[in-house]
Design a protein around this motif. Structure first.
Motif, PDB file in Angstrom:
ATOM      1  N   SER A 208     -70.935  57.922  59.050  1.00 50.73           N
ATOM      2  CA  SER A 208     -70.943  58.633  58.063  1.00 50.73           C
ATOM      3  C   SER A 208     -69.771  58.907  56.562  1.00 50.73           C
ATOM      4  O   SER A 208     -68.556  58.518  57.579  1.00 50.73           O
ATOM      5  CB  SER A 208     -71.055  60.318  58.191  1.00 50.73           C
ATOM      6  N   ASP A 209     -70.142  57.475  56.147  1.00 50.71           N
ATOM      7  CA  ASP A 209     -68.665  57.249  55.056  1.00 50.71           C
ATOM      8  C   ASP A 209     -67.782  59.314  54.300  1.00 50.71           C
ATOM      9  O   ASP A 209     -69.315  59.471  53.788  1.00 50.71           O
ATOM     10  CB  ASP A 209     -69.269  56.455  53.913  1.00 50.71           C
ATOM     11  N   SER A 210     -67.573  59.689  54.557  1.00 48.03           N
ATOM     12  CA  SER A 210     -67.439  60.706  55.040  1.00 48.03           C
ATOM     13  C   SER A 210     -65.904  61.056  53.639  1.00 48.03           C
ATOM     14  O   SER A 210     -65.416  61.823  53.697  1.00 48.03           O
ATOM     15  CB  SER A 210     -66.902  61.725  55.880  1.00 48.03           C
ATOM     16  N   THR A 211     -65.965  59.849  52.975  1.00 51.37           N
ATOM     17  CA  THR A 211     -64.968  60.749  51.830  1.00 51.37           C
ATOM     18  C   THR A 211     -65.657  61.113  50.736  1.00 51.37           C
ATOM     19  O   THR A 211     -66.669  61.505  50.432  1.00 51.37           O
ATOM     20  CB  THR A 211     -65.212  58.567  50.894  1.00 51.37           C
ATOM     21  N   SER A 212     -64.642  62.315  50.257  1.00 54.81           N
ATOM     22  CA  SER A 212     -64.538  63.235  49.355  1.00 54.81           C
ATOM     23  C   SER A 212     -66.394  63.913  49.441  1.00 54.81           C
ATOM     24  O   SER A 212     -67.605  64.069  48.509  1.00 54.81           O
ATOM     25  CB  SER A 212     -64.778  62.609  47.761  1.00 54.81           C
TER      26      SER A 212
END
Length: 341
Positions: A208-212
């Motif tokens: 998971s790219d959990s940016t923002s």
């Protein structure tokens, strides 16, 4: 009561979740597919072809539309485990059937095996007979496809162990999700991954790219966790999330205590600095497979851009390259299996 600002999950909701998944809690420990015979050295017991046929036959009678979802090897692995009430003997066949029926009943309730048909329906013309004759199904298909189109999840590539990789781009998730449609989308995609696993592989990896991330939605999070626990026991090989921001930390603090022990142990929160080295050891081609949003060179957005850059694929509402994703996954599986011969 668990809370974060205006976001709350009551003790009653927590207890309801625990009660809802109690029959699924860690019952599938180490239920992984093995190539060849079940190894007694692992503490497992033999299962005869006749016993396998009985289990398969019972599932076929109870779930005629979906009984092939479970592979023979997966069933054998579940059936061969020691009995929790007496580890010196194998699980009784009826016990194994009960656990497998729980999974299949959940799939039946969720109409899991028909979700792909809804994508086909939404990809067609709204004037097609199927859409006109069943407007409720068509509206469900449109809601599902709306979630698919935001490109917030997609399968791309494999790990060194042959596990398909499901990527999450949480900054693409809506702030106010359609919980039912989002859960259906997760089931749809999870099934695609299970269907495209190489021989000898029965779990997948989530990165998971959990940016923002959007604000946490407790109902949505509990619904997703319920689907994972009840519908895909021991299918998650690992979840890797970065960066670790305050919202992600709050979500994990809420969900981790609710997870079965083995599931919780597979969650890995990483900083943006840690994730490249971590992924280099996981992804099939190492550093070459690390995407640009994690500091690598692999470009995902050409295949899976944001929805604003997409156009419809057919006469209907589908914009996301769902069929292309499945084709690439099948090609990747075949390439992985050839490399192991």
């Amino acid at each position: 009561m668990a809370s974060n600002g205006n976001v709350e999950l009551s003790n009653e909701e927590i207890e309801k979740f625990k009660d809802d998944v109690k029959d699924f809690d860690d019952e599938f420990d180490d239920a992984v597919e093995e190539v060849g015979e079940i190894a007694d050295a692992e503490g497992n017991f033999g299962v005869s072809n006749d016993e396998l046929a009985v289990i398969r036959g019972e599932l076929a009678v109870d779930f005629p539309e979906d009984f092939n979802y479970l592979s023979d090897a997966y069933i054998l692995s579940v059936a061969s485990k020691p009995y929790s009430k007496d580890p010196t003997v194998r699980r009784p066949i009826e016990y194994t059937l009960e656990k497998l029926r729980n999974v299949m009943k959940w799939r039946d309730d969720e109409q899991a095996c028909f979700l792909g048909d809804l994508v086909d329906l939404a990809n067609g013309s709204p004037n097609d007979p199927a859409a006109v004759e069943d407007p409720d199904a068509f509206n469900t298909a449109l809601a599902l496809t709306k979630c698919v189109n935001n490109s917030s999840m997609y399968w791309h590539g494999f790990t060194k162990k042959g596990q398909p990789v499901l990527w999450f781009r949480v900054n693409r998730k809506p702030w106010y999700p359609d919980v039912d449609a989002e859960v259906k989308t997760l089931i749809l995609f999870a099934d695609v991954g299970v269907q495209h696993m190489p021989k000898g592989v029965t779990d997948f990896v989530v990165i998971s790219d959990s940016t923002s991330p959007p604000p946490p939605n407790p109902q949505f999070m509990i619904s997703l966790l319920t689907a994972l626990v009840k519908g895909y026991p021991d299918r998650l090989g690992g979840l890797y999330s970065a960066p670790t921001n305050s919202i992600i930390q709050w979500v994990m603090n809420l969900l981790l205590p609710l997870m079965p022990g083995r599931l919780a142990s597979k969650v890995n929160l990483k900083t943006q600095e840690e994730v490249p080295e971590c992924l280099s050891h996981i992804l099939l081609n190492g550093v070459a497979d690390i995407p640009t949003f994690f500091g690598g060179t692999a470009v995902h957005d050409t295949l899976y851009p944001e929805e604003s850059q997409l156009s419809t694929k057919g006469e209907g509402a589908l914009k996301f390259d769902f069929y292309g994703m499945k084709k690439r996954l099948a090609e990747g599986r075949e390439a992985y299996e050839r490399s192991k011969k």
